[in-house]
Enzyme design. Structure first.
Site, short mmCIF file in Angstrom:
data_model
loop_
_atom_site.label_atom_id
_atom_site.label_comp_id
_atom_site.label_asym_id
_atom_site.label_seq_id
_atom_site.Cartn_x
_atom_site.Cartn_y
_atom_site.Cartn_z
CB SER A 181 -33.73 -21.52 66.02
OG SER A 181 -33.77 -22.90 65.78
CD GLU A 182 -32.50 -26.54 62.97
OE1 GLU A 182 -31.60 -27.37 62.92
OE2 GLU A 182 -33.70 -26.80 62.78
CB ALA A 183 -31.13 -19.38 59.34
CB SER A 210 -35.99 -24.40 61.40
OG SER A 210 -34.81 -24.02 62.04
#
Ligand code: FES
Ligand code: FES
Length: 977
Positions: free
Chosen positions: A907-909, A736
């Site tokens: 995006s990764e959250a 991210s």
């Protein structure tokens, strides 16, 4: 044909893929020589024009015929009728052309492909709507979806959202990026235009008049048009354009998981038609290793153990032992089957508990399979906490080997360019990193390797690993010819890395008021055969268990383990997903044990200003309480809904899970260059690799925002991206980090450019004035993560390794069928804080996509059965009706000090723990906890039946190496200095 010979005394296994008797050879030769091939001429009406086609009726499918005609908008993903990427209209009906033999297509049939629906200068409303509503990410599925939607709207001009979803489900149109919601939005909008209720103009993005684009809904530009018209060239399309003389590669896979290579006989393969060479490890001109050091002194494994082509041993299913080079893909693949292997099988370890058992054979000679142990100590020794706790819960959990399942399998080309560099065209999401990883292995200096990013039909992390790039590049070096290597879907599944599974044992202590007092856990990550990226995994595991709660006393060990399974690699929310698997289960279990509501227990225990995280340092922000306040009314409404709609057959439940992720990491740096051009445009040069996550929009938006003082309109900003010859090192599209790092670098470049353009009177020079005055027009922007962020201490894990953090709270609503055990997610809500949002359209796309992967991980997706999980469908990819239409996204905004314009990553959250919200909701619905993912109907049904008998199905405590406390004491006594 495959034969297995075995000799018990010698324990040798021969795998023979070729027929040996002479009559069989003759038959094979007749077929290979195509002496009896029947050719068929057929007239088809293709996209409104009558065209004569000559084809092989036995072999060709409608898809191959159309692609040979240049209609490469017909994409090949699964090649097995499972994904819909190849959808076309045949006489008005949607069909998957990869499974339609051309011999079954009647002469004069009417075929419509994406190319017949609209063109860049005359987009169909569906194509425009896909761009505007962000139905386009990687774009690989788009032609199939748009053709399919056209088929629907031709029959039903006013479908409901439910009918749109049912249509895509029926026609097996699968998207891995978007979570389906934006695609349905796009179809509904296009339908309105087609019914005359809206105009095309209405669905075209318009920039706000005040010029404030940051935070708006900026759609894709050039890449969007290419993707919705089927004109984007992905790997297999580029393969078709490679010049004459290009050699096609096929890998010889031994299809065993652990063996010593005793011999390779390719004499028969060399006699096969079109075969140029069979390449084995001895031909490789370099070290034949992927250079990926572990870089953590606690690790017994140094890394760099992964062979490009296996020389002595096969370490895992999917390892290559040879490569056949031939004039066509078909010839190469046929010859690969004729290579004979002599293998001595070794014990194979498919899970951590097997691999760490005393006496287990080391996967890599001289290195314990349990090769990394990293302790964490926060607060008081938990041995003093648990005996006096009012409540203690404990559990053992397995987080699954989640497959990435891009719709496009891996494809690579390699060739020598005009600078005598080996060019590798591939899906790398880390082009400079890949260059470093493969150069020595193939025997070239780094500067002689150039990596170019192809349009990428999805990755989500797998293309971080450089194995296929190294393989293609090594073959080009050996053959001194251009090569193309394209994997079938099963080959891709076996060759590529997956999310690391984890096993964990966890204990949580609480006082009588429901305040958490202590946490103990060991989490072991299954690295498969190769150690690459293990340090990052373990760092994140230790950080995220118990996050974002206030837990004063923690003792933990993070571990890395070799097994003979597929190596693990990057995947969205790398390392954290596994941590939340046991963290958010044990939190739920404690709430249950105390008898507190799951929301209230979390609310009571979330970290508040001054509280420390597992690494004994403050959280960077404390948005947790306000985020829960935002979620509270949604939760209460969901609980009321569940109560109202619950029936004995269909049980309803609501589950929560905290999640979050990091942005970038220590010692990260980034370059972006800006150049003023003679036409007044500014070009942004960067290697922000686009995997579908909107890199193009990100680069444009950052440049626009950074150059606001110039008043440059968006149309005057251009990008040149992701080619190590022309673009600087922007770093990986991972962690991210890109929005943050590239944003800061762009600001730096913009400031340098504007300083150079600024005249004494404060106005800006034109390009001509700059040139006339001899002032450079191109500037490199740089950004490095501040040095205060450091690797956590090797003895205690104290430290602050992450420059930015993101926070998400997920809520799933599920319905469990008590007869079949099938779970349907009927609603989903997420509230997140990722700082100031740069482009809400992109962020929503990442959130929908991440949540859809999380639901898949909870319920079905897996790569553990080497046969069943070899295909996209077999591995359980989420289809349209598996994902709810009502996904609500809420945003809490805490501007970030370090981030560009106040932003963090994104995006990764969104994929950190939606799976746990689903599993907790299942428990809420039927009182059954799934300890080992995924929660398949069979597993859930068995657990419900056992519960009816008063039995809880749960794993025993896993054996994950020596005793937890003994290990911690030992590490105390023998600290790293
Ligand atoms: Fe044809 Fe997947 S359905 S390529
Ligand atoms: Fe659908 Fe990528 S946009 S698979």
């Amino acid at each position: 044909m495959k034969r297995i010979y075995s000799s018990i005394q010698l324990q040798f296994i021969f795998l023979t893929f070729a027929s040996c008797n002479s009559s069989n050879k003759y038959a094979a030769k007749k077929k290979k020589g195509d002496y009896n091939m029947v050719i068929r001429k057929i007239w088809l009406d293709i996209n409104g024009a009558s065209r004569m086609v000559v084809c092989n009726p036995e072999k060709d499918t409608l898809a191959t015929v159309l692609r040979k005609l240049g209609l490469t908008g017909v994409k090949i993903g699964c090649d097995a009728g499972q994904c819909g990427a190849c959808s076309v209209l045949l006489d008005g009906e949607v069909i998957r052309s990869c499974t339609k033999k051309i011999k079954n297509v009647p002469e004069y049939s009417k075929v419509v492909t994406i190319e017949g629906i609209g063109t860049p200068s005359n987009l169909h409303p569906l194509q425009q709507a896909f761009i505007t509503y962000n139905g386009v990410q990687c774009g690989f599925c788009n032609p199939g979806f748009i053709v399919s939607a056209k088929g629907l709207l031709d029959k039903n001009p006013s479908p409901t959202r439910k009918e749109v979803r049912a249509w895509f489900q029926k026609h097996k149109n699968v998207c891995r990026c978007t979570g389906y919601v934006p695609i349905v939005d796009a179809v509904m909008a296009a339908a309105k235009v087609m019914r005359g209720e809206m105009t095309m103009e209405d669905i075209i993005y318009k920039a706000p008049e005040n010029g404030n684009l940051y935070g708006g809904r900026l759609p894709r530009r050039e890449s969007g048009v290419a993707r919705v018209t089927g004109l984007e060239n992905y790997g297999r399309d580029i393969e078709m354009h490679m010049p004459e003389g290009t050699v096609h590669l096929a890998i010889v896979f031994p299809n065993v998981s652990h063996a010593i290579i005793k011999g390779i006989d390719y004499s028969e393969a060399l006699k096969m038609p079109g075969v140029e060479k069979v390449i084995t490890a001895k031909d490789i001109k370099g070290t034949n290793r992927i250079a990926y050091p572990v870089g953590n002194p606690r690790s017994l494994a140094a890394g760099g153990e992964r062979p490009i082509i296996c020389d002595k041993k096969v370490f895992r299913f999917g390892d290559p032992v040879a490569v056949v080079a031939a004039d066509t893909r078909e010839h190469a693949r046929a010859a690969a089957k004729a290579v004979e292997l002599e293998l001595e099988l070794l014990p194979e370890y498919r899970s951590i508990p097997e691999a760490v058992m005393p006496g287990a054979v080391p996967v890599h000679e001289g290195i314990d399979n349990l090769f990394l142990k990293w302790p964490l100590k926060k607060g008081e020794d938990t041995r003093n906490i648990f005996p006096i706790a009012d409540y203690v819960v404990e559990g053992s959990f397995y987080s699954s080997r989640e497959p990435h399942l891009p719709i496009e399998p891996d494809v690579v080309q390699a060739y020598f360019d005009e600078d005598d560099c080996v060019v590798v065209q591939c899906k790398s999401q880390n082009i400079y990193g890949s260059r470093n990883q493969i150069a020595a292995g193939i025997g070239l200096p780094i500067e002689k390797v150039r990596i170019v990013l192809n349009a990428t039909g999805g990755s989500f992390g797998y293309s971080f690993s450089a194995g296929s790039y190294a393989l293609a590049a090594a073959c080009t070096v050996i053959l001194e010819k251009p090569v193309s290597l394209s994997f079938s879907y099963p080959e891709h599944q076996h060759f590529s890395g997956k999310r690391a599974p984890s096993h964990s044992n966890t204990r949580l202590a609480s006082d009588k008021d429901g305040k958490i007092t202590g946490l103990e856990f060991e989490i072991a990550y299954d690295k498969g055969a190769y150690a690459e990226m293990v340090a990052g995994l373990v760092t994140k595991g230790l950080h995220f268990v118990g996050w974002p709660y206030n837990i004063p006393n923690v003792r933990a060990i993070g571990k890395g383990v070799y097994t003979n399974m597929c190596f693990s690699t990057a995947y969205r929310s790398f390392g954290a997903t596994q941590a939340f698997t046991h963290s958010e289960a044990i939190i739920d279990m404690m709430a249950e044990k105390i008898g507190m509501d799951q929301f209230e227990f979390r609310y009571k225990n979330i970290a508040r200003p001054g509280d420390l995280n597992n690494n004994s340092v403050p959280f960077h922000e404390y948005p947790m309480e306000e985020m829960m306040d935002m979620m509270r009314p949604k939760y209460e409404a969901a609980v009321a809904r569940a109560k109202a709609e619950d029936t004995p057959e269909k049980r309803r439940g609501v589950g929560l899970a905290w999640g979050g992720y990091t942005t970038s990491l220590i010692a990260d740096f980034c370059e972006v260059a800006l150049e003023l051009c003679s036409d007044g445009c500014v070009i942004n040069y960067n290697s922000w690799q686009d995997m579908g996550q909107s890199a193009e929009q990100g680069a444009l938006l950052h440049t626009y925002e950074a150059l606001r003082p110039l008043g440059l309109p968006m149309e005057k900003i251009k990008t040149i991206m992701s080619d190590t010859k022309f673009t600087p090192n922007t770093g990986s599209s991972a962690g991210s980090r890109s929005h943050y790092m590239a944003g800061r670098s762009t600001l730096d470049a913009a400031n340098k450019l504007m300083d150079a353009m600024r005249k004494p009177d404060g106005k800006y020079r034109t390009y001509s004035e700059m040139v006339d005055e001899g002032i450079p027009t191109k500037y490199m922007g740089l950004y490095s993560v501040p040095s205060k962020f450091k690797r956590p201490d090797l003895n205690t894990s104290v430290g602050d390794p992450f420059p930015q953090l993101m926070y998400s709270l997920f809520m799933a609503e599920v319905e469990v069928d008590t007869v079949t055990g099938k779970t349907q997610v009927v609603g989903f809500t997420a509230t997140s804080d990722i700082g100031v949002i740069g482009n809400i359209l992109s962020i929503e796309g990442q959130a929908y996509g991440g949540i859809s992967h999380g639901i898949g991980m909870a319920l079905r997706e897996d790569y553990s059965d080497l046969k069943r999980h070899a295909t996209m469908g077999g591995a359980g990819i989420m289809e349209c009706e598996d994902i709810p239409d009502n996904i609500e996204l809420l945003w809490h905004v805490t501007p970030r000090e370090e981030g560009p314009h106040g932003s963090a990553g994104a995006s990764e959250a969104f994929q950190s723990s939606p799976h746990m919200a689903v599993l907790n909701a299942i428990n809420n619905a039927v009182g059954v906890r799934i300890y080992e993912m995924p929660a398949t109907p069979k597993k859930l049904k068995a657990a419900m039946e056992a519960k009816a008998q008063g039995i809880e199905l749960k794993p025993e405590k896993y054996y994950l190496g020596p005793d937890f406390y003994e290990d911690l004491d030992d590490m105390d006594e023998n600290p790293f200095s």
